[in-house]
Design an enzyme around this catalytic site. Structure first.
Site, PDB file in Angstrom:
ATOM      1  N   GLU A 185       0.811  -1.242   0.000  1.00 24.99           N
ATOM      2  CA  GLU A 185       0.000   0.000   0.000  1.00 24.99           C
ATOM      3  C   GLU A 185       0.840   1.287   0.000  1.00 24.99           C
ATOM      4  O   GLU A 185       0.616   2.202   0.784  1.00 24.99           O
ATOM      5  CB  GLU A 185      -0.958  -0.036   1.199  1.00 24.99           C
ATOM      6  CG  GLU A 185      -1.849  -1.259   1.193  1.00 24.99           C
ATOM      7  CD  GLU A 185      -2.801  -1.346   2.387  1.00 24.99           C
ATOM      8  OE1 GLU A 185      -2.912  -0.375   3.152  1.00 24.99           O
ATOM      9  OE2 GLU A 185      -3.450  -2.407   2.537  1.00 24.99           O
ATOM     10  N   GLU A 301      -6.084 -10.834  -1.432  1.00 26.15           N
ATOM     11  CA  GLU A 301      -6.897 -10.693  -0.209  1.00 26.15           C
ATOM     12  C   GLU A 301      -8.397 -10.670  -0.547  1.00 26.15           C
ATOM     13  O   GLU A 301      -9.173  -9.894  -0.026  1.00 26.15           O
ATOM     14  CB  GLU A 301      -6.497  -9.424   0.548  1.00 26.15           C
ATOM     15  CG  GLU A 301      -5.025  -9.368   0.884  1.00 26.15           C
ATOM     16  CD  GLU A 301      -4.623  -8.115   1.624  1.00 26.15           C
ATOM     17  OE1 GLU A 301      -5.501  -7.424   2.163  1.00 26.15           O
ATOM     18  OE2 GLU A 301      -3.412  -7.797   1.679  1.00 26.15           O
TER      19      GLU A 301
END
Ligand code: G3I
Length: 392
Positions: A185, A301
């Site tokens: 991220e 995910e």
């Protein structure tokens, strides 16, 4: 000469009330329209038929793919049924907490000069015992940092902190890790940088090249691991997702151009069952753009949030399954996609239970298996996508 309107207090109140009612009407209409859109997502006639009873890992393996799931050590210990079912359905394990700097009851980095591998080792042993691949998550992130991090990292120690962490953690599991989320991220276009990078402490202390440094350090520490850049918010046809896709492609092109040892991209793929703007063509083009850089892709995910979906379980499960199938059928059409990992295997252990609970208090249902580890339509949707996708 027109009479100047004296805006008396009474008139102001009526105007205000009218505006609120008007707003209320508009807001009410928008909410009603959203509810209609969501119900329109449900197709009671949609076919989720699956052939045979083979587990997801077998269906994935038949196409040269990997299917895995995240799990937390505390849940594996507390729930033997989950511990037994995980290796049945999955051929990859991702520690959800235990290999981060600090998450939940897993404190890998208690102090700047100490490591506690107790729980990470247990997860590695679980994977080894069940002959599962092990995925490392994550070496460098701006979140899940221990309490000493924010005050303990600065310009003159950041490089040593970053390299020592990666050398120690990736070095400890060298040869046992299928892939590492080396950096997680790192983009955030809303931070306003021309390179689209997130203003993290790592960036502030080391500049944009902290990402290259992390990958080079990881490549030296574990030459066998696939080195992955992992991120979220890339799936939908929205301005925000588009900006994030542009930013991540810019980052990947820069890393490849400078010879960074990056092998793959992780698309977290936290989907929203009530989202109506998934554009298959745009997302498929994005996958092709990544693959054209010579990078593999992992869906890292995957889950489908159901908090905005109707309470009715049959309707909710159909919409969630549709979201899985609509997304995964497109993703798996790209043969650079080599793995699909759901963020949890069964509903009670989803992170969404804490972060996105339903307002009606009903248990959420975002994952392939339910609270009793029974297969749901979501499981069938994933199975169908493995069965119908091109072989790698
Ligand atoms: O429940 C404990 C509480 O008892 C304790 O006092 C507290 C102390 O920190 O921790 C609580 O556990 C928290 C847990 O969520 C349950 O709420 C952990 O701190 C917290 O780290 C954990 O959040 C995790 C989050 O990453 C941050 O680590 C989620 O479980 C996990 O699913 C989530 O996963 C992330 C990926 O790593 C990266 N991509 C996004 C994804 C979802 O946020």
């Amino acid at each position: 000469m027109p009479r100047k309107l004296s805006l008396t207090r009474r008139r102001a109140l009526w105007l205000g009330l009218g505006a609120c009612l008007g707003m209320g009407t508009v807001t009410g209409a928008k909410a009603a329209y959203k509810r209609y859109q969501i119900l329109a997502l449900d197709d009671p006639t949609r076919d989720f038929t699956v052939t045979g009873n083979a587990p997801l890992k077998a269906r994935a393996q038949a196409k040269g793919l990997i299917y895995g799931s995240s799990a937390r050590y505390k849940d594996l210990i507390a729930d033997p049924d989950l511990a037994n079912e995980l290796p049945v359905e999955c051929n990859m394990l991702v520690p959800e907490w235990e290999m981060k700097w600090s998450a939940g009851d897993a404190l890998l980095r208690p102090t700047p000069d100490r490591f506690d591998f107790t729980l990470a080792d247990r997860m590695a042993e679980f994977a080894q015992h069940h002959q599962m691949l092990l995925r490392g998550h994550t070496l460098i992130w701006h979140l899940c940092v221990p309490s000493w991090f924010e005050t303990g990292i600065h310009t003159d120690n950041a490089e040593q902190l970053l390299t020592q962490h990666i050398q120690t953690v990736a070095g400890r599991y060298a040869g046992k890790i299928h892939s590492w989320d080396v950096v997680n991220e790192a983009i955030e276009p809303r931070d306003g940088r021309s390179d689209g990078l997130r203003e993290t402490l790592w960036l502030k202390c080391l500049g944009a090249d902290y990402i290259d440094l992390a990958f080079r350090t990881a490549a030296t520490a574990d030459p066998d691991a696939l080195l992955v850049y992992n991120d979220y918010g890339l799936e939908y046809d929205t301005f925000e997702c588009e900006a994030r896709r542009i930013a991540i492609l810019k980052l990947l092109e820069r890393l490849k151009a400078q010879g960074t040892p990056i092998h793959a991209v992780g698309l977290q793929s936290h989907l929203d069952g009530s989202e109506t703007c998934f554009n298959a063509e745009k997302f498929r083009r994005f996958l092709s753009d990544i693959a054209s850089l010579g990078l593999k892709i992992l869906i890292t995910e995957l889950d489908v949030e159901d908090k905005n979906l109707p309470a009715d379980v049959a309707v909710r499960d159909r919409i969630v399954a549709s979201a899985y199938e609509d997304f995964l059928s497109v993703a798996l059409d790209e043969t650079a996609v080599i793995a699909v990992i759901t963020w949890g295997l069964n509903d009670p252990y989803s992170w969404l239970a804490e972060t996105s609970p339903r307002s009606d208090g009903l248990p959420i249902r975002p994952l392939p298996l339910d609270e009793s580890l029974n297969r749901k339509l979501a499981w069938q949707a994933i199975a169908r996508c493995f069965d119908q996708c091109p072989k790698r």
